[in-house]
Scaffold this active site. Sequence first.
Site, PDB file in Angstrom:
ATOM      1  N   HIS A  35       0.829  -1.202   0.000  1.00  0.00           N
ATOM      2  CA  HIS A  35       0.000   0.000   0.000  1.00  0.00           C
ATOM      3  C   HIS A  35       0.865   1.253   0.000  1.00  0.00           C
ATOM      4  CE1 HIS A  35      -3.779  -1.975   0.163  1.00  0.00           C
ATOM      5  NE2 HIS A  35      -3.653  -2.446   1.393  1.00  0.00           N
ATOM      6  N   CYS A  92       0.081   1.729  -5.467  1.00  0.00           N
ATOM      7  CA  CYS A  92      -0.890   2.586  -6.133  1.00  0.00           C
ATOM      8  C   CYS A  92      -0.342   3.999  -6.338  1.00  0.00           C
ATOM      9  CB  CYS A  92      -2.182   2.646  -5.316  1.00  0.00           C
ATOM     10  SG  CYS A  92      -3.067   1.078  -5.253  1.00  0.00           S
TER      11      CYS A  92
END
Length: 255
Positions: A35, A92
């Site tokens: 993440h 991301c």
Amino acid sequence: MVREGVDEKTLGLALGHIPGTALPGQSGNVGVAGHRDTLFRGLREIHRNDLIRFETSAGSHEYRVESTKVVSPQDVSVLAAHQSPELTLVTCYPFYYVGAAPDRFIVKAREVLAPSAEAPAAVAEAPAEVAEAPAASPPAPEASVAEEHRARARSPVEARRRGIEHKPEVGRVAFEIDKNHSRQLAPGISMGVTATDAASRRVDGWMWVMPERRTIWLRNHSAHEPVIFYGRLDGKMHELVITSVARNSVRGYLR
């Protein structure tokens, strides 16, 4: 820590090894996802030629960053294997996007081979005066800074092997960990730092203890307040003490 798989439960606790990609030490492409707002937050500051060390129970592997790029989530070509062992980090993008980010940030790194495998000719043809230089001669500035930084977190055995002065108290391992980074303090014991407050000398972070697969959370933890824990399998007592808190790092020792 890196676990197998990239499901939400796994990525909520650790980085995830992308199934179907190589493992460190194998030929091919090692894929790791994480993440952008937790363990891979630091990737926003990564640069070409930075070094990434991947430590496993079988040994340590070092990769040099060659490039970064932004791709769509459907672009799986970044995980394709090539002739040289490599590492691909996926997170991301954009880093500061609110909600589900539309793109993926990719870091491509190539494994750094041992000097004997990388450039045997250079070793064989090294001038005699370089080979016979006294041990006290200072290394090149860049190598000195990098080596000093890595030496602070190495075990005494590793430090002595590389000729670095390291004389800790017996049974006590000193460490320094940068914010948003983690490292192994001793076999089976790792620590990560997520936040530091130099003014109040407090730290947020975690410890990971193997083989029990146990997480010890450090929340608003004060410097010099010992963390005492016992191995559930061997019953041995361990003590971790943070001795100083800076704006972007902490120092301490594990006994």
